[in-house]
Design a protein around this motif. Structure first.
Motif, short mmCIF file in Angstrom:
data_model
loop_
_atom_site.label_atom_id
_atom_site.label_comp_id
_atom_site.label_asym_id
_atom_site.label_seq_id
_atom_site.Cartn_x
_atom_site.Cartn_y
_atom_site.Cartn_z
N LEU A 8 -28.66 13.43 7.31
CA LEU A 8 -28.53 14.87 7.26
C LEU A 8 -29.66 15.45 6.41
O LEU A 8 -30.18 14.76 5.53
CB LEU A 8 -27.18 15.30 6.67
N PRO A 9 -30.03 16.70 6.64
CA PRO A 9 -30.98 17.34 5.72
C PRO A 9 -30.39 17.35 4.31
O PRO A 9 -29.17 17.34 4.13
CB PRO A 9 -31.11 18.76 6.26
N ARG A 10 -31.25 17.39 3.31
CA ARG A 10 -30.86 17.51 1.91
C ARG A 10 -30.09 16.28 1.41
O ARG A 10 -29.31 16.36 0.47
CB ARG A 10 -30.01 18.78 1.67
N ALA A 11 -30.33 15.13 2.03
CA ALA A 11 -29.64 13.90 1.64
C ALA A 11 -30.55 12.93 0.92
O ALA A 11 -30.16 11.80 0.66
CB ALA A 11 -29.01 13.23 2.87
N GLY A 12 -31.79 13.34 0.64
CA GLY A 12 -32.72 12.47 -0.06
C GLY A 12 -33.78 11.86 0.81
O GLY A 12 -34.52 10.98 0.37
N LEU A 69 -19.90 16.39 -0.21
CA LEU A 69 -19.84 17.73 -0.79
C LEU A 69 -21.18 18.14 -1.36
O LEU A 69 -21.60 19.30 -1.23
CB LEU A 69 -18.75 17.80 -1.86
N ALA A 70 -21.89 17.20 -1.98
CA ALA A 70 -23.22 17.50 -2.50
C ALA A 70 -24.17 17.82 -1.37
O ALA A 70 -24.93 18.80 -1.42
CB ALA A 70 -23.74 16.32 -3.32
N CYS A 71 -24.14 17.00 -0.33
CA CYS A 71 -25.03 17.21 0.82
C CYS A 71 -24.66 18.48 1.58
O CYS A 71 -25.52 19.29 1.93
CB CYS A 71 -24.95 15.99 1.74
N GLY A 72 -23.34 18.65 1.80
CA GLY A 72 -22.88 19.82 2.55
C GLY A 72 -23.22 21.11 1.84
O GLY A 72 -23.70 22.07 2.46
N TRP A 73 -22.98 21.16 0.53
CA TRP A 73 -23.31 22.37 -0.21
C TRP A 73 -24.81 22.62 -0.21
O TRP A 73 -25.26 23.75 -0.05
CB TRP A 73 -22.79 22.29 -1.65
N SER A 74 -25.60 21.56 -0.38
CA SER A 74 -27.05 21.72 -0.40
C SER A 74 -27.56 22.26 0.93
O SER A 74 -28.51 23.05 0.96
CB SER A 74 -27.72 20.39 -0.73
N CYS A 75 -26.95 21.85 2.03
CA CYS A 75 -27.31 22.39 3.35
C CYS A 75 -26.97 23.88 3.43
O CYS A 75 -27.74 24.69 3.95
CB CYS A 75 -26.58 21.64 4.46
N PHE A 76 -25.80 24.25 2.91
CA PHE A 76 -25.33 25.64 3.01
C PHE A 76 -26.22 26.59 2.22
O PHE A 76 -26.44 27.74 2.62
CB PHE A 76 -23.89 25.72 2.50
N ARG A 77 -26.77 26.12 1.09
CA ARG A 77 -27.59 26.99 0.25
C ARG A 77 -29.05 26.99 0.68
O ARG A 77 -29.87 27.69 0.08
CB ARG A 77 -27.48 26.56 -1.22
N GLN A 78 -29.39 26.21 1.71
CA GLN A 78 -30.77 26.12 2.18
C GLN A 78 -30.94 26.88 3.48
O GLN A 78 -30.26 26.58 4.46
CB GLN A 78 -31.15 24.66 2.40
#
Length: 575
Positions: A328-332, A439-448
């Motif tokens: 996923l995006p924002r996963a490193g 949750l870390a990945c999902g939130w990071s996607c939502f704020r991007q």
């Protein structure tokens, strides 16, 4: 007779077109092309074309298409109508149709500059940068100072990683035409990618000086991640949002930018409200259907069995050169790419669109239009076809490789959906799965705010379903292709960097190099949202940052279901 009529009534486009048709039939191509250009110049006097143009300008697509097709039934060589129909095809995302129409248009009238410019734009959108540059070379040979042609050339050069040359073009262009806001924005993006952060900030601020309501410039500043807005800049964004005349595109960018600005000030409730508003506006402009993604995943799981791969063992291209980083995006994934590209044998490129282009070709070859239909076309291919497909991918990717290293990285995260295709056409390629806490990945996607291609990120429930589908598919490949995919857990990478890096290099068949632990010293261009972060040493502060927003993540948790409860930061297999 037609020459006489054209000389007597030179403003009649139909006469010039008829003359062009007659000359073309007589084998006088150059003279015909000249006649068609006269037709172009005087087409403003054609009532049928004027009506079609009015419908197109008002975005009345069905009416415009009906009028243009009627015109071309009566006059199939009407190059103006052909060009307009190509423009319509672009608007409804029929890029291949637009390309074919413009090829025909330029066959008839090679000197039709507006059509050639359109053709270069379409080639750029179709991920054919080499061909686009060739068309621009023709245009610039006759009009070297044209700002539109130069701006497009710089954009195409960025597509293939030629940022330094693109920056030179933008620098000269903006010196001559300093009021071009979109050019300042593109200039800023190129500078950011090359690591010229302060110059990028200056370019984005110039956008705002020229157009205070230009929301994308504010978001571009926020998207640097390391930038912090001043009180005055935050006040200016609030004031702009209060203007009811501001369009949704500017408004959503301002909301995302304010979300980041207030996040940096620990005002998490107000920050979340702006992120939510920006996402809602973006979803309205780019609808997403989670059921389609689930159907694609189900089709892939049904088709790609142990037996499917056993029957195709030894087929495809034998090349070991590509290293795919998926997830996923924002996963490193950008961090993994930066680590690997710090190795002397590996070149980092970008999120390559080549695999997506191949799936589109396969989809057109499928009789079905259902989600995941391209898999059926792949299943019908024999060994020679699969090898040709792998070689096509390598050939298309070659334009992004500049350093001559034996291996290169393709870090398009969405390629997790195409692991079956990768295995079939490039069985010796390496596949790395970048995994991060849901949750870390999902939130990071939502704020991007993603420019394109990640429509699932604009709703928390959609993100949860997408993450769940992704984990389910990767678990399937762990079962049918055991050991094929190497998983890198982000939290593990942060806390046990050297151990994770050594295992990663070992999976890729690469000897350990100390430079991979000093990835932040790598000066290569980085195009993703993490570009500034991967130019710094690994830090742990971001691992649990999502917890500040936990009170509002209920829809994400609910959609994730047991995928959330089963997540283990130390896992090496899908779970």
């Amino acid at each position: 007779m037609l020459r006489t009529a054209a000389a007597r009534t030179p403003t009649q486009p139909q006469v010039w077109r008829a003359l062009g048709d007659r000359l073309l039939a007589a084998g006088q191509g150059d003279a015909a092309a000249d006649a068609y250009l006269h037709h172009v110049r005087h087409s403003v006097h054609d009532p049928a074309l004027m009506q079609a143009a009015a419908a197109l300008a008002a975005n009345r697509i069905p009416e415009a298409e009906a009028r243009l097709r009627a015109q071309l039934r009566d006059a199939p060589t009407d190059v103006v109508a052909i060009r307009m129909l190509a423009e319509l095809a672009v608007r409804v995302d029929r890029i291949e149709d637009a390309e074919n129409l413009l090829v025909r248009c330029l066959e008839l009238a090679p000197g039709f500059r507006e059509a050639r410019h359109n053709y270069a734009i379409v080639l750029h959108r179709a991920n054919k940068p080499v061909e686009a540059i060739a068309q621009l070379a023709t245009l610039l040979r006759d009009d070297a100072a044209n700002p539109q042609y130069r701006n497009l050339k710089a954009a195409v050069l960025c597509r293939v990683g030629e940022y330094a040359t693109a920056i030179d073009i933008y620098t000269n262009l903006l010196r001559e035409h300093p009021g071009q806001v979109p050019a300042w924005l593109s200039y800023g993006h190129a500078l950011k990618t090359e690591g010229h952060t302060e110059r990028a900030i200056a370019a984005y601020r110039e956008c705002i000086r020229l157009d205070p309501g230009f929301g994308e410039a504010y978001w571009s500043l926020a998207n640097l991640k390391t930038f912090r807005f001043s009180d005055n800049e935050i006040a200016a964004m609030h004031a702009t949002l209060a203007d009811e005349k501001i369009g949704d595109e500017h408004r959503l960018h301002l909301d995302f930018a304010l979300g980041k600005a207030l996040e940096d000030r620990a005002d998490y409730a107000t920050s979340f409200a702006h992120y939510a508003e920006g996402n809602a506006l973006r979803l309205k402009l780019a609808p997403y259907h989670a059921d389609d993604t689930s159907a694609r995943i189900a089709r892939a799981k049904q088709l790609y069995t142990r037996e499917f791969f056993a029957a195709r063992a030894g087929r495809g291209s034998p090349s070991p050169e590509p290293i795919f980083i998926v997830g996923l995006p924002r996963a490193g994934s950008t961090l993994i790419e930066q680590i690997l590209s710090s190795h002397s044998q590996v070149e980092g490129t970008m999120e390559l669109p080549e695999l997506t282009s191949i799936t589109r070709t396969l989809r057109r070859a499928s009789a079905s239009r259902e989600p995941g239909a391209y898999h059926d076309a792949l299943a019908r291919m024999d060994g020679a076809d699969l090898r040709a497909l792998g070689e096509e991918y390598l050939a298309r990717s070659a334009k992004h490789r500049k350093l001559g290293r034996p291996f290169f990285i393709d870090k398009m995260p969405n390629n997790f959906a195409h692991v079956g295709l990768i295995q079939a056409m490039l069985p010796n390629a390496k596949i790395i799965d970048a995994r991060r806490h849901p949750l870390a990945c999902g939130w990071s996607c939502f704020r991007q705010h993603f420019a394109r291609g990640q429509n699932f990120t604009y709703d928390l429930a959609d993100i949860g379903r997408y993450y769940r589908d992704y984990v389910e598919l990767m678990r399937h490949f762990d079962t049918v292709l055991p050991g094929r995919v190497h998983r890198v857990i982000y939290e593990n990478m942060v806390t046990n960097t050297e151990q994770v890096v050594r295992a990663l290099l070992d999976h890729c068949g690469l000897p350990f190099e100390e430079g991979c632990l000093r990835f932040f010293e790598n000066e290569r261009p980085v195009r993703t949202a993490s570009s500034e972060q991967v130019r710094q040493p690994i830090y742990q502060a971001g691992v649990d940052h999502w917890q500040h927003y936990e009170p509002w993540l209920g829809p994400l948790k609910e959609a994730l279901g047991e995928t959330l409860t089963r997540y283990e930061p130390t896992q090496t297999r899908s779970g």
